[in-house]
Design a protein around this motif. Structure first.
Motif, mmCIF file in Angstrom:
data_model
loop_
_atom_site.group_PDB
_atom_site.id
_atom_site.type_symbol
_atom_site.label_atom_id
_atom_site.label_comp_id
_atom_site.label_asym_id
_atom_site.label_seq_id
_atom_site.Cartn_x
_atom_site.Cartn_y
_atom_site.Cartn_z
ATOM 1 N N ARG A 1 4.042 -11.544 16.687
ATOM 2 C CA ARG A 1 4.312 -10.432 17.639
ATOM 3 C C ARG A 1 5.948 -10.517 18.011
ATOM 4 N NH1 ARG A 1 -0.395 -8.762 21.702
ATOM 5 N NH2 ARG A 1 -1.895 -8.434 19.957
ATOM 6 N N SER B 1 -2.501 -0.883 13.791
ATOM 7 C CA SER B 1 -3.642 -1.710 13.693
ATOM 8 C C SER B 1 -4.694 -0.848 13.400
ATOM 9 C CB SER B 1 -3.911 -2.236 15.125
ATOM 10 O OG SER B 1 -4.148 -1.251 16.190
ATOM 11 N N PHE C 1 -4.715 2.962 16.983
ATOM 12 C CA PHE C 1 -3.647 2.400 17.492
ATOM 13 C C PHE C 1 -2.489 2.171 16.722
ATOM 14 C CE2 PHE C 1 -7.284 0.148 19.800
ATOM 15 C CZ PHE C 1 -7.253 1.082 20.800
ATOM 16 N N GLY D 1 2.098 2.589 15.930
ATOM 17 C CA GLY D 1 3.368 2.254 16.468
ATOM 18 C C GLY D 1 4.273 3.511 16.057
ATOM 19 N N LYS E 1 9.651 8.053 25.834
ATOM 20 C CA LYS E 1 8.612 7.354 26.331
ATOM 21 C C LYS E 1 8.580 7.351 28.073
ATOM 22 C CE LYS E 1 5.508 3.626 25.563
ATOM 23 N NZ LYS E 1 4.784 3.905 26.609
ATOM 24 N N GLU F 1 0.267 7.194 29.620
ATOM 25 C CA GLU F 1 0.115 6.821 28.128
ATOM 26 C C GLU F 1 0.422 8.208 27.489
ATOM 27 O OE1 GLU F 1 -1.072 4.060 26.369
ATOM 28 O OE2 GLU F 1 -1.433 2.680 27.966
ATOM 29 N N THR G 1 -7.683 1.779 30.310
ATOM 30 C CA THR G 1 -6.315 1.947 30.326
ATOM 31 C C THR G 1 -5.743 2.994 31.399
ATOM 32 O OG1 THR G 1 -6.468 3.591 28.516
ATOM 33 C CG2 THR G 1 -5.953 1.318 27.905
ATOM 34 N N MET H 1 -3.257 6.490 19.920
ATOM 35 C CA MET H 1 -2.677 5.677 21.053
ATOM 36 C C MET H 1 -1.502 4.904 20.630
ATOM 37 S SD MET H 1 -5.674 4.525 23.310
ATOM 38 C CE MET H 1 -6.752 5.671 24.018
ATOM 39 N N LYS I 1 0.646 2.032 20.552
ATOM 40 C CA LYS I 1 0.681 0.653 20.819
ATOM 41 C C LYS I 1 1.532 -0.009 19.903
ATOM 42 C CE LYS I 1 -3.025 1.106 23.649
ATOM 43 N NZ LYS I 1 -2.914 0.897 25.172
ATOM 44 N N GLN J 1 2.904 -2.783 20.103
ATOM 45 C CA GLN J 1 2.963 -3.945 20.016
ATOM 46 C C GLN J 1 1.537 -4.841 19.323
ATOM 47 O OE1 GLN J 1 2.156 -2.050 22.551
ATOM 48 N NE2 GLN J 1 0.696 -2.722 24.001
ATOM 49 N N PHE J 2 0.851 -3.700 19.004
ATOM 50 C CA PHE J 2 -0.200 -4.092 17.936
ATOM 51 C C PHE J 2 0.193 -3.846 16.485
ATOM 52 C CE2 PHE J 2 -3.928 -2.594 21.058
ATOM 53 C CZ PHE J 2 -3.619 -3.585 21.978
#
Lengths: 226, 816
Positions: free
Chosen positions: B498, B521, B550, B552, B574, B579, B606, B633, B635, B637-638
C-alpha cells in the motif's frame, strides 16, 4: 449392320485364363435373323453380351452400323445401345417393384421421351402384344409366358433396329414358347434385325441363318429356310 | 472342433478384409466412447464417497434474504462451526475451510524453497480438525495435530513431489513473501474424487490475533465452508430445525448488539457431502460441480452409442453373410447341422468382438491423458476397471461382448441355415426373394434402425451448433464497458505494498505502451462484495443488499463505463466528511430512488455517503445472470488489483514494461496477472467444457451412424445389383441410377431430422434459458445440422452406389 473381326474375350481369375471367345468373325445384315447355337459354355451368351455392348471384348474389332464401337467412349456406347438395341433374356429380368406398364415405360424414360409420347408408345406395344388388361399388375402376378411378352414389349418399345434375345423360350413351356417365337418372327418380317441364342432347333428354325459355336469359335454357318 | 471353426473364421475374415476392418472400427469406437463415458460418470458418482463416515457428513449452506432478494450460498460465517459444535452434542465433529478463489491468486500462492519459486494452484486455510472429518491418508506427519500450530502448512503428495522430489518434506520451511511456513504433514489426494481441491492448507492459527477475534464474533462475515459430522442416530430433519432455531436466536442477539436494522432472514441448509458435486445455483460453490442433467444426457448418449455400434455390427454381419448363401447351400448339401453352422458364425463373431474389446481398452488407455485433460479429472483405467465396482463393469462389458458375438453370429446363421439347400443353390443368389413380405419387413426394420441413429446424430449435432453459437455470443456480446486490452495485476498480499502503490502506478504510466492505470479491489468477472445499505427515506430504515465494488480513481475512464447522470469520482471534489458513492441504473430502480443524485445512503459499518453519479448498466458478472443493483465505493487505499489499459499495438512492449516495473518495486514477489477478457471467458468454463464434450459426441455419433448407413446401404444396394444391371441395360445412365438409389436415404435422414426437431428444441431451449442473455434459436441451426448429416449420409451412400453402378451389367446378370 454388325461386323466383327477377330473378336476375342478372355476371362482372368487368379492365375487361370479362360478363353470364352477365340476370334469371332461375324457379319449380320440389316433385317437378318440369326440364331447362335452350341453346347453350354461355348461362348454364346458372351458373344451376345459383346454384340449388345454390355460387355467389352478383350481384343478385336466390332463395327455397329458402320461405327467402330471400341473407338467410342462409355457415354457414346451407352447412347448407341439405348437408341438401337433391345434385349430379351431367358429369365425375363423384369424389375419386380415396378408394374407391367412401368417396366415397359422405363427405357423410354431413360431415353428422355416426353410423357405423352411415352404413353402413346407403351399403349401401342401392349395392345400389339395383348397384355393391356394386365398393365397394372406386378411381374410376379403373371405367368412365365406373359412375363416374356412383357419383356419383349419392353425390348421393342424403343423401336430398336437390333433385338438381342438370350434363350427367350428357355424358361417357357412349348405353347408359350411358340407364342414368343411367333412374335419375334413377326418383328423380323417387319424389318427388325434379330440375333438369338438358343439351344432349341425348333426355335432356330424360325431364323434365316444359324451360327454354330464350339469352344469360342464359329465352326459352321448355314442358311435356313431362305 | 472349436479350433477348426476359428481357423475357418480367420480365413473368412482375412478374405473379407474391408468388412472386417469396418466392422472392427465401428465396434471399437463404440466401446471406446462407452467406456470413457462410463469412467466419467462413475468418477462423478464416486465424488466425496471415500470419506470414512461420508453418509453423515454435511456441508452447511446458507439461504439469506435482505430487502426481499433471496440468495443461496455455500459460505457461512467462521464462528458457525464452533458455535454449533459447542451447543449440539450430536455433532461429532465440525470443521471449516476458508473460501479461496484459485483463479484469482496473488504472490502468497507461490512458495520459495531453497531459492526456487513453486506455484501452489489451490491454497486454502483450515482449522485444526480438517483431517478428522476428511480422512486423507498421510504419508508424513500426524493428521490430528498437523494444523494446530501457527504457520503450519500441510501439502498434497503431488505438491511434495514437485518441491521435494523423493526427499522427506516434514519440518522443511516454505517461504512466501510474508512469512515462512513449516511443512507439518503430507496427505495423499490420489483416487479421492472430491469437491475439495486444495493442494495445501495453512493452519487457521497463522492468521493474526485481531483477525481471528473478528472472525469469531461476526455472524455476517461469510467466508468459510463449514462441515459437520453427525452421529448416525440423529434425526436429521429434526436436528436441522433445532439448529436453525438456535442460529436464528444467535443472529437476533448479534443484530441487537450491533444496533443493525435489517429486514430479512438467514436459513441454514445441511447438504449431504456426496450431493455437493451435483449442486447448482449456490454462490461460491466448487467450480468442478456438474449438472446432474448432463450426467443423464451422457449416460443416454453412451447407451445410444453402444446400441448403435451393436446394431450396426449385427446389420453388417447379416448383410455380409448373404454373400455366403452359396457356401451354406453347399455345406447343407454335405449334411451340415444348423448348430455347426451357428458355431461357425459365432466363432467368426467372437474373433471380431474380442479383437474390438482388446483394441478399445488399449485405445482408452492410450487416450486417457487427453480425456483427463478434457474433463479435468485424474482417472486411471486400472483403478476404475479392475477394482471394486469397476470389476463388475469390466465383467459386464465382457459378458456384453459375448452376448453380442452370440447374437450377431447366431442371427445370420439362424436365418440362412433355415433355408432349404435348393433355395440357395437354385441360382437365386439372393435371399428373401419369393418371400416378398419377409424381405419387406427386414428392410423396414433396418431402415427404422437407421432413422433412430440419425435421430441421435442430428440431435447431437444441432445441440453442438447451438452451444457453439451461444458461447460465441456470450464471448462477443458488448458488455457495456471495454474489456479489451486490459491487464489486471494482482497486488502483493504484503500490506507494505500500500505504501508504495502510488509510486508503482506512476512508474507503470511512464511508458507510451501504457494508456491508463487504475487501482481497485473489484472488477467485472471477479467475485463481488455484498454491501448492506439503506436509503434515508426508507421508512423502517431497513437494510438492503447490493453488490459492491471498491474502486480507485480513473476506474470508470479506464474501463470505459459510461455515465448516465452526475459525475465520476474525482480527487478534487473529495469531501472527507461524507463518502462518495456511484450506483448503476439497476440500483436506482432497486432502491426506488426518484432523484438519485444527491441522495444519501447509509451502511452499517461506514459513514453515510452521497450518490454523486449513476453509471449505465453493464454486465459485471456472467451472462447467465441479469445485471444486479451495484454500488461503487471510492477506496483508493484498497489496491488488490492494479488495472492497466495497454496500447493494443504495443502489447509486447507493454507487458515487458509491466514486468520491469514489477521487478523494481516488488522484488522477490511473483507477479500474477491476467487479461480481463480472458478472465471473463473463464465464467463460461463449464459451458465451454460441455461444448467440447458435445463436439466429441458429435464426432462419435456421426462416425458410427455413417458406418451404420454404409452397412445398410451396402446391404440393400447389393441386393438390388440385378435391378441396377437391368436398368443399365435398358439405357439408364449412371447419374439417373445413383440418384434413384441415394434418394431413399436422403428421405430417411429428413424424416429423422423432422422427428428430432421438437426434442432438441425443448432441451436446448432449456439450456439457453440458463443464460439471462442468449441467442434466439433460429431455424438455421436446425437446417445446418440436418444439411451436415445429410451431406455425410449422401457421400456414404454415394460411395457404395457409384461402386455398384460402375460395375459392368454382365457381372450381375451372368449367373442367370
Amino acid at each position: 449392320m454388325i461386323e466383327t473381326k477377330q473378336l476375342k474375350k478372355v476371362f482372368k481369375s487368379a492365375d487361370i485364363e479362360t478363353v470364352a471367345l477365340a476370334g469371332i468373325d461375324l457379319k449380320v445384315e440389316e433385317a437378318d435373323f440369326v440364331s447362335v447355337m452350341g453346347p453350354s459354355g461355348c461362348g454364346k451368351t458372351t458373344l451376345l453380351n459383346l454384340l449388345g455392348m454390355i460387355d467389352v471384348a478383350s481384343s478385336g474389332s466390332y463395327r455397329f452400323m458402320g461405327k467402330e464401337v471400341y473407338n467410342l467412349n462409355e457415354k457414346q456406347i451407352t447412347r448407341l445401345r439405348k437408341e438401337n438395341i433391345g434385349f430379351v433374356f431367358q429369365n425375363f429380368n423384369l424389375i419386380e417393384e415396378l408394374s407391367i406398364w412401368e417396366n415397359i415405360e422405363l427405357p423410354l424414360i431413360y431415353q428422355g421421351i416426353k410423357k405423352s409420347e411415352r404413353k402413346r408408345r407403351v399403349r401401342e406395344v401392349i395392345d400389339r402384344l395383348e397384355i393391356t388388361h394386365r398393365k397394372d399388375l406386378l411381374p410376379v402376378q403373371l405367368s412365365g409366358g406373359q412375363q416374356q411378352r412383357v419383356a419383349v414389349a419392353r425390348a421393342i418399345v424403343t423401336r430398336p433396329r437390333l433385338l438381342l434375345a438370350d434363350e427367350p423360350t428357355g424358361n417357357l413351356d412349348s405353347m408359350h414358347g411358340e407364342e414368343v417365337m411367333n412374335i419375334l418372327d413377326e418383328l423380323n418380317k417387319e424389318g427388325m434385325t434379330i440375333v438369338m441364342v438358343t439351344h432349341s432347333h425348333h426355335d432356330a428354325s424360325y431364323s434365316r441363318r444359324i451360327v454354330h459355336l464350339f469352344d469360342g469359335q464359329i465352326i459352321n454357318e448355314n442358311l435356313n429356310r431362305v | 472342433m472349436w479350433g477348426s471353426f476359428f481357423r475357418m473364421g480367420f480365413r473368412v475374415l482375412m478374405r473379407q478384409k474391408n468388412y472386417f476392418l469396418l466392422n472392427l472400427a465401428g465396434l471399437t469406437i463404440g466401446i471406446v466412447a462407452f467406456v470413457f463415458i462410463y469412467l466419467y460418470v462413475e468418477n462423478a458418482l464416486y465424488y466425496d464417497r471415500s470419506w470414512k463416515n461420508y453418509p453423515h457428513i454435511y456441508r452447511v449452506n446458507e439461504t439469506y434474504s435482505t430487502g426481499g432478494k433471496e440468495e443461496k450460498m455455500a459460505l457461512t460465517p467462521y464462528l458457525l462451526a464452533d458455535t454449533l459444535k459447542n451447543n449440539f452434542p450430536e455433532i461429532l465433529q465440525s470443521t471449516r475451510l476458508f473460501f479461496t478463489d484459485p483463479s484469482d491468486k496473488n504472490d502468497v500462492s507461490s512458495v520459495n524453497y531453497r531459492g526456487k519459486m513453486y506455484d501452489i494452484p489451490n491454497l486454502t486455510i483450515g482449522d485444526a480438525r480438517v483431517f478428522k472429518v476428511f480422512n486423507y491418508r498421510f504419508t508424513e506427519g500426524n493428521p490430528d495435530s498437523c494444523l494446530l500450530n501457527p504457520n503450519s502448512m500441510v501439502i498434497s503428495t503431488t505438491m511434495k513431489q514437485k518441491i521435494f522430489g523423493n526427499k522427506p518434506a516434514l519440518g522443511k520451511k516454505l517461504k512466501t513473501s510474508i512469512r515462512a511456513y513449516t511443512v507439518s504433514g503430507v496427505f495423499d489426494n490420489k483416487n479421492r474424487p472430491s469437491h475439495l481441491e486444495f493442494d495445501a492448507i495453512i493452519s487457521f492459527s497463522s492468521l493474526d490475533k485481531k483477525e481471528q477475534k473478528q472472525l469469531n464474533t461476526n455472524w455476517f462475515w461469510m467466508n468459510c465452508y463449514t462441515y459437520v459430522e453427525l452421529a448416525d442416530t440423529v434425526n436429521v430433519r429434526e436436528f436441522i430445525q433445532r439448529a436453525n432455531y438456535f442460529a436464528h436466536m444467535a443472529i437476533g442477539k448479534f443484530v441487537k448488539k450491533q444496533k443493525i436494522k435489517i429486514n430479512g432472514y438467514m436459513h441454514l441448509a445441511f447438504q449431504p457431502i456426496q450431493d455437493i458435486h451435483f449442486s447448482q445455483g449456490l454462490l461460491y460453490d466448487s467450480h468442478s460441480n456438474i449438472n446432474m442433467t448432463y450426467l443423464y444426457i451422457f449416460v443416454i448418449v453412451a447407451l445410444f452409442i453402444l446400441l448403435m455400434a451393436s446394431i450396426n455390427y449385427i446389420n453388417f454381419a447379416t448383410a455380409r453373410s448373404l454373400k455366403r448363401v452359396r457356401e451354406i447351400g453347399v455345406r447343407k448339401v454335405m449334411g451340415v447341422f444348423r448348430k455347426q453352422l451357428m458355431l461357425q458364425y459365432i466363432s467368426e463373431s467372437l474373433i471380431i468382438t474380442f479383437t474390438a474389446f482388446i483394441l478399445s481398452l488399449s485405445l482408452v488407455e492410450l487416450l486417457m491423458p487427453v480425456f483427463n485433460s478434457l474433463v479435468n479429472r485424474q482417472i486411471t483405467l486400472v483403478d476404475s476397471l479392475f477394482t471394486g465396482s469397476g470389476l463388475v463393469f469390466g465383467m459386464i462389458l465382457i459378458i456384453f461382448m459375448l452376448l453380442l458375438a452370440l447374437f450377431s453370429g447366431s442371427f445370420p446363421a439362424f436365418v440362412l441355415s433355415s433355408l432349404q439347400p435348393v433355395e440357395v443353390l437354385g441360382g437365386r443368389g439372393l435371399i428373401f426373394r419369393g418371400r416378398k413380405k419377409h424381405s419387406f419387413t427386414a428392410a423396414g426394420l433396418r431402415k427404422f434402425l437407421v432413422v433412430i441413429q440419425y435421430l441421435v446424430a442430428i440431435g447431437v449435432i444441432i445441440s453442438t451448433l447451438v452451444i457453439f453459437a451461444q458461447i460465441h455470443y456470450v464471448k462477443n456480446r458488448p458488455l457495456g464497458f471495454d474489456k479489451k486490452d486490459v491487464v489486471v495485476i494482482n497486488s502483493p498480499a504484503d500490506t507494505s505494498f500500500r505504501g508504495r502503490a502510488s509510486a508503482f502506478v506512476a512508474a507503470l504510466k511512464s511508458d507510451t505502451a501504457i494508456e491508463q492505470v487504475a487501482t481497485a479491489s473489484s472488477l467485472p468477472g471477479y467475485l463481488t462484495e455484498k454491501i448492506l445499505v439503506r436509503t434515508s427515506d426508507s421508512s423502517a430504515g431497513h437494510l438492503q443488499t447490493l453488490d459492491g465494488f471498491f474502486v480507485g480513481y480513473h476506474y470508470f475512464n479506464l474501463l470505459k463505463i459510461p455515465l448516465a447522470k452526475g459525475e465520476y469520482f474525482s480527487s478534487a471534489k473529495k469531501n472527507d466528511s461524507v463518502e462518495h458513492f456511484i450506483i448503476n441504473e439497476a440500483a436506482v430502480r432497486f432502491l426506488r430512488l426518484e432523484h438519485p443524485l444527491g441522495s444519501y445512503l447509509h451502511t452499517p459499518y461506514t459513514k453515510k455517503g452521497i450518490i454523486i453519479g449513476v453509471v449505465k448498466n453493464f454486465n459485471f458478472s456472467s451472462l447467465h445472470q441479469q445485471i444486479e443493483p451495484l454500488i461503487f465505493m471510492l477506496k483508493p487505499q484498497f489496491v488488490q488489483y492494479v488495472v492497466v489499459r495497454i496500447n493494443p499495438y504495443e502489447r509486447k512492449e507493454a507487458l515487458a514494461h509491466i514486468r520491469n516495473v514489477w521487478k523494481k518495486y516488488n522484488k522477490g514477489y511473483t507477479m500474477y496477472y491476467t487479461f480481463l477478457d480472458q478472465k471473463l471467458d473463464t465464467l463460461y468454463r463449464s459451458d465451454q467444457k460441455m461444448l467440447s464434450l458435445f463436439f466429441y459426441f458429435s464426432l462419435f455419433v456421426i462416425f458410427i451412424s455413417a458406418l451404420g448407413l454404409f452397412g445398410l446401404s451396402s446391404f440393400l444396394i447389393e441386393q438390388r445389383s440385378k435391378e441396377i444391371s437391368i436398368r443399365k441395360v435398358l439405357g439408364g445412365s449412371e447419374k439417373q441410377i445413383v440418384l434413384m438409389l441415394v434418394k431413399e436415404y436422403v428421405v430417411l435422414v429428413l424424416v429423422a431430422g423432422l422427428l428430432i426437431l421438437p426434442v432438441v428444441y425443448f432441451f436446448i431451449g432449456k439450456w439457453l434459458q440458463s443464460f439471462a442473455y442468449h441467442i434466439n434459436m433460429s431455424l438455421c441451426y436446425f437446417v445446418g445440422g440436418i444439411v451436415l448429416v445429410l451431406l455425410v449420409a449422401f457421400v456414404t451412400v454415394l460411395l457404395k452406389a457409384l461402386f455398384m453402378v460402375r460395375k459392368r451389367p454382365v457381372e450381375a446378370l451372368k449367373y442367370e
